[in-house]
Motif scaffolding. Structure first.
Motif: not given
Length: 261
Positions: A177-185, A221-232, A237-239
């Protein structure tokens, strides 16, 4: 950003990203890997059939087909949070598209948001590969970059350790949680053929691109052949609540950067 490094080819494109896009997130057809060898083509077809069948059931497989100079090595993997049905659909699409996009190539790779496929006549299994990458970053900046970057750094450090830990299949996701209204995933994912140390190495390289390409950005998002990272700043992501995620991400402008060694 600096563009003085001539070892890389940078290509920019403005695009609209959707949560469930029918288009690949990234693709690589090695132009130096043409083949007219019918045995290699046969082995590629065999690899793709095996990758689709096995990944649809288990979410991951490494395999090979043939022998000698005609041997082909393959890997397919879905994001570990993705349900089986979506995984199966994704790998079937990827296997079909990679043959269309990369005809007569013995080194081919394709990434979708939910899965990725790779094959090569050279044995790449178990090796960290960050030579080719595709980076997406939101053109919009956060309003409090210092607080945001501190929270992001802490979150990525935590999930990267979890992703590389034994038993987690190279995958971890979490939110803060960044604030009451904003969440970082955020989410981190390694290909499962990597060792714990190699996974850590790949994720560290991926996150190391944040200051250069994603500084102050609302999403990356950073996409490599061996790994992947993302934030939004929305759930991706599921569920997940698909309606909420779609509403949050529609019409969000991203820039893409393709890095070739």
């Amino acid at each position: 950003m600096s563009f003085n490094n001539h070892n890389y080819l940078l290509i920019f494109s403005l695009c609209i990203l959707y949560v469930e896009s029918a288009d690949p997130s990234a693709q690589l057809c090695n132009q130096n890997s043409n083949t007219t060898n019918p045995e290699i083509t046969k082995n590629i077809d065999s690899i793709l059939t095996t990758l689709v069948q096995a990944t649809s059931k288990s979410g991951y497989i490494i395999t090979s087909s043939g022998s000698g100079k005609s041997q082909v090595f393959g890997l397919a993997q879905c994001r570990q949070d993705v349900p089986n049905e979506e995984c199966s659909t994704c790998v079937q699409t990827a296997a079909k598209e990679i043959k269309t996009i990369c005809p007569d190539r013995v080194d081919a790779r394709i990434w979708y948001e939910y899965c990725w496929i790779r094959y090569n006549t050279e044995n790449f299994l178990g090796q960290v590969d960050t030579g080719y990458g595709t980076f997406y970053y939101n053109v919009e900046n956060v309003t409090d970059p210092k607080t945001f970057n501190n929270a992001l750094g802490t979150l990525m450090s935590r999930i990267n350790k979890l992703a590389s830990a034994p038993g987690n299949k190279g995958n971890a996701k979490d939110q803060t949680k960044l604030s009451d209204f904003v969440t970082l995933y955020a989410l981190s994912q390694c290909t499962q053929d990597l060792s714990q140390l190699s996974c850590q190495q790949c994720l560290a390289i991926a996150v190391g691109n944040f200051p250069t390409y994603c500084d102050r950005k609302k999403g990356c998002r950073i996409i490599y052949s061996s790994c992947y990272v993302r934030y939004e700043l929305y759930p991706f992501y599921f569920p997940l609540d698909k309606t909420l995620a779609l509403q949050s991400s529609l019409m969000t402008n991203y820039l893409s950067v393709i890095k070739n060694p």
